[in-house]
Motif scaffolding. Structure first.
Motif, PDB file in Angstrom:
ATOM      1  N   ALA A  92       0.837  -1.214   0.000  1.00  0.00           N
ATOM      2  CA  ALA A  92       0.000   0.000   0.000  1.00  0.00           C
ATOM      3  C   ALA A  92       0.867   1.257   0.000  1.00  0.00           C
ATOM      4  O   ALA A  92       0.525   2.259  -0.645  1.00  0.00           O
ATOM      5  CB  ALA A  92      -0.941  -0.005   1.200  1.00  0.00           C
ATOM      6  N   VAL A  93       2.001   1.229   0.703  1.00  0.00           N
ATOM      7  CA  VAL A  93       2.904   2.388   0.683  1.00  0.00           C
ATOM      8  C   VAL A  93       3.460   2.561  -0.735  1.00  0.00           C
ATOM      9  O   VAL A  93       3.572   3.684  -1.248  1.00  0.00           O
ATOM     10  CB  VAL A  93       4.034   2.229   1.731  1.00  0.00           C
ATOM     11  CG1 VAL A  93       5.105   3.294   1.546  1.00  0.00           C
ATOM     12  CG2 VAL A  93       3.457   2.303   3.137  1.00  0.00           C
ATOM     13  N   ARG A  94       3.741   1.424  -1.396  1.00  0.00           N
ATOM     14  CA  ARG A  94       4.207   1.518  -2.789  1.00  0.00           C
ATOM     15  C   ARG A  94       3.100   2.124  -3.663  1.00  0.00           C
ATOM     16  O   ARG A  94       3.347   2.994  -4.493  1.00  0.00           O
ATOM     17  CB  ARG A  94       4.609   0.117  -3.292  1.00  0.00           C
ATOM     18  CG  ARG A  94       5.264   0.139  -4.643  1.00  0.00           C
ATOM     19  CD  ARG A  94       6.115  -1.094  -4.905  1.00  0.00           C
ATOM     20  NE  ARG A  94       5.329  -2.307  -5.038  1.00  0.00           N
ATOM     21  CZ  ARG A  94       5.455  -3.376  -4.256  1.00  0.00           C
ATOM     22  NH1 ARG A  94       6.336  -3.391  -3.265  1.00  0.00           N
ATOM     23  NH2 ARG A  94       4.698  -4.440  -4.434  1.00  0.00           N
ATOM     24  N   ALA A  95       1.866   1.690  -3.439  1.00  0.00           N
ATOM     25  CA  ALA A  95       0.741   2.192  -4.236  1.00  0.00           C
ATOM     26  C   ALA A  95       0.534   3.689  -4.018  1.00  0.00           C
ATOM     27  O   ALA A  95       0.115   4.408  -4.932  1.00  0.00           O
ATOM     28  CB  ALA A  95      -0.530   1.422  -3.886  1.00  0.00           C
ATOM     29  N   GLN A  96       0.847   4.182  -2.814  1.00  0.00           N
ATOM     30  CA  GLN A  96       0.768   5.638  -2.557  1.00  0.00           C
ATOM     31  C   GLN A  96       1.697   6.381  -3.501  1.00  0.00           C
ATOM     32  O   GLN A  96       1.390   7.462  -3.972  1.00  0.00           O
ATOM     33  CB  GLN A  96       1.253   5.944  -1.122  1.00  0.00           C
ATOM     34  CG  GLN A  96       0.218   5.886  -0.054  1.00  0.00           C
ATOM     35  CD  GLN A  96       0.815   6.287   1.298  1.00  0.00           C
ATOM     36  OE1 GLN A  96       1.961   5.981   1.602  1.00  0.00           O
ATOM     37  NE2 GLN A  96       0.020   6.957   2.111  1.00  0.00           N
ATOM     38  N   GLN A  97       2.869   5.776  -3.747  1.00  0.00           N
ATOM     39  CA  GLN A  97       3.874   6.452  -4.568  1.00  0.00           C
ATOM     40  C   GLN A  97       3.606   6.296  -6.058  1.00  0.00           C
ATOM     41  O   GLN A  97       3.787   7.235  -6.820  1.00  0.00           O
ATOM     42  CB  GLN A  97       5.286   5.902  -4.253  1.00  0.00           C
ATOM     43  CG  GLN A  97       5.676   5.982  -2.783  1.00  0.00           C
ATOM     44  CD  GLN A  97       5.413   7.368  -2.184  1.00  0.00           C
ATOM     45  OE1 GLN A  97       5.612   8.390  -2.844  1.00  0.00           O
ATOM     46  NE2 GLN A  97       4.929   7.396  -0.942  1.00  0.00           N
ATOM     47  N   THR A  98       3.165   5.094  -6.484  1.00  0.00           N
ATOM     48  CA  THR A  98       3.033   4.839  -7.921  1.00  0.00           C
ATOM     49  C   THR A  98       1.683   5.294  -8.479  1.00  0.00           C
ATOM     50  O   THR A  98       1.567   5.549  -9.676  1.00  0.00           O
ATOM     51  CB  THR A  98       3.175   3.328  -8.228  1.00  0.00           C
ATOM     52  OG1 THR A  98       2.092   2.631  -7.594  1.00  0.00           O
ATOM     53  CG2 THR A  98       4.508   2.776  -7.746  1.00  0.00           C
ATOM     54  N   GLY A  99       0.652   5.316  -7.647  1.00  0.00           N
ATOM     55  CA  GLY A  99      -0.689   5.632  -8.137  1.00  0.00           C
ATOM     56  C   GLY A  99      -1.285   4.492  -8.950  1.00  0.00           C
ATOM     57  O   GLY A  99      -2.381   4.614  -9.502  1.00  0.00           O
ATOM     58  N   ALA A 100      -0.574   3.382  -9.033  1.00  0.00           N
ATOM     59  CA  ALA A 100      -1.044   2.244  -9.851  1.00  0.00           C
ATOM     60  C   ALA A 100      -1.752   1.202  -8.979  1.00  0.00           C
ATOM     61  O   ALA A 100      -1.653   1.233  -7.750  1.00  0.00           O
ATOM     62  CB  ALA A 100       0.154   1.605 -10.546  1.00  0.00           C
TER      63      ALA A 100
END
Ligand code: ISE
Length: 351
Positions: free
Chosen positions: A317-325
């Motif tokens: 989820a932290v990665r998704a915050q950054q990628t928007g994907a």
């Protein structure tokens, strides 16, 4: 251990640790706080004053050398959990560890492996207290009854009045949404398989550089969509609600936590100021059940495995915050049988 009181060390005497010291001393049966571990002397003294007879120590090792301890409540910041967990496992202690189990998924996995090496059954319980909240238990019972057909979607609102200092964007996930990351599999009976994060216009009342609110979209294995609104500077109080959409019905929890007063042209209800009041009954039940189970050498709540899976999802989820994907979730291992049947909370259980 079963006839004597559980001798508990509380590590970390910040808000949550002090709250647990107060709780065990005033409300919980069959347990005594025997040690408070806290490097800040002021905090240590304040917490020790709540628990007559408890020693104050600057480190966990110092406390272990000074007095006999059966169990430990870990209430330090998450990044300090791992070494205390390792010591507790090596010493054969029972553990209640506040969330997150560890901040990195790979560290949580190491704890899961170490627990299986050191113990014959799970000894670490993770402090996901929402599982003990009456509303969430009722929602689980409703889903399991099938009375309204299958569960299709969940709307979660998670609102905090203000942010403490140093609350960064990743903490929206690691510190706050981590509770939904645990409760979604609990309610649906399924693992989370993907995450996406949407960021609407930001709240100007938030500290500079903190883009919030955010909407975190989780999808479970069968396709249940869980949408979490995380807002952390709403000013008006603390609010956690869930609306569950079934095939032929809708259920709400968390809107009403006390009576509604209708007067002077208003229908009013107080809003809890913080999570401590909102989840006070859940914390009480969580800790009493942990004490009862720990005295028999077991746990009665979310396990280190649940802590590990939550860490995996939080990292994605932290990665998704950054990628928007839309980010898929992959778990490195499947659940070991060691973790079967450790938690009795299910439909109707002790509701
Ligand atoms: C806090 O640490 C908690 O655990 C609360 O339950 C959560 O609502 C809050 O956002 C966190 O900061």
């Amino acid at each position: 251990m079963s006839t004597d009181n559980l001798r508990v060390a509380v590590v970390g005497a910040g808000q949550m640790g002090a709250d647990h010291v107060r709780r065990i001393t005033a409300k919980i049966s069959n347990a005594d706080v025997v040690a408070i571990v806290e490097p800040d002397q002021g905090r240590a003294a304040a917490a020790a004053a709540l628990a007559p007879g408890a020693i104050a120590a600057a480190s966990f090792d110092e406390a272990l050398d000074a007095t006999a301890i059966d169990a430990v409540i870990i209430a330090t910041p998450g990044f300090l959990h791992e070494p205390i967990l390792v010591t507790a496992l090596e010493r054969g202690l029972m553990v209640l560890c506040e969330k997150p189990l560890t901040t990195l998924a790979e560290d949580s996995l190491r704890i899961v492996e170490l627990e299986q090496q050191h113990a014959s059954r799970p000894v670490i319980q993770v402090g996901f207290m929402r599982r003990f909240d009456a509303g969430y238990k009722e929602l689980l019972a409703l889903r399991e009854s099938g009375a309204n057909g299958a569960l299709l979607a969940l709307h979660h609102a998670h609102r905090n009045p203000t942010t403490p200092p140093n609350y960064g964007e990743d903490m929206l996930i690691k510190d706050s949404v981590i509770h939904e990351i645990d409760i979604i599999p609990f309610l649906t009976g399924e693992p989370i398989m993907s995450v996406e994060v949407k960021k609407p216009r930001s709240n100007s009342l938030a500290p500079a550089g903190l883009p919030e609110p955010q909407f975190v979209l989780f999808t479970t294995e069968s396709g249940v969509l869980a949408i979490v609104e995380i807002s952390v500077n709403v000013q008006f109080g603390y609010q956690v609600t869930t609306e569950a959409v079934f095939e032929s019905g809708v259920a709400y929890i968390g809107r009403e936590t006390s009576q509604t007063v209708v007067s002077a042209g208003l229908s009013a209800q107080p809003i809890t100021p913080s999570y401590k009041e909102r989840f006070s009954a859940a914390y009480d039940e969580e800790v009493q059940r942990w004490v009862d189970a720990a005295r028999g050498g077991g746990i009665d709540g979310p396990s280190a495995w649940d802590g590990y899976t939550a860490s995996v999802v939080a990292e994605v989820a932290v990665r998704a915050q950054q990628t928007g994907a839309l980010e898929p979730v992959e778990y490195a291992v499947t659940k070991p049988t060691f973790y079967d049947e450790v938690f009795a909370v299910a439909a109707g259980d002790r509701a």
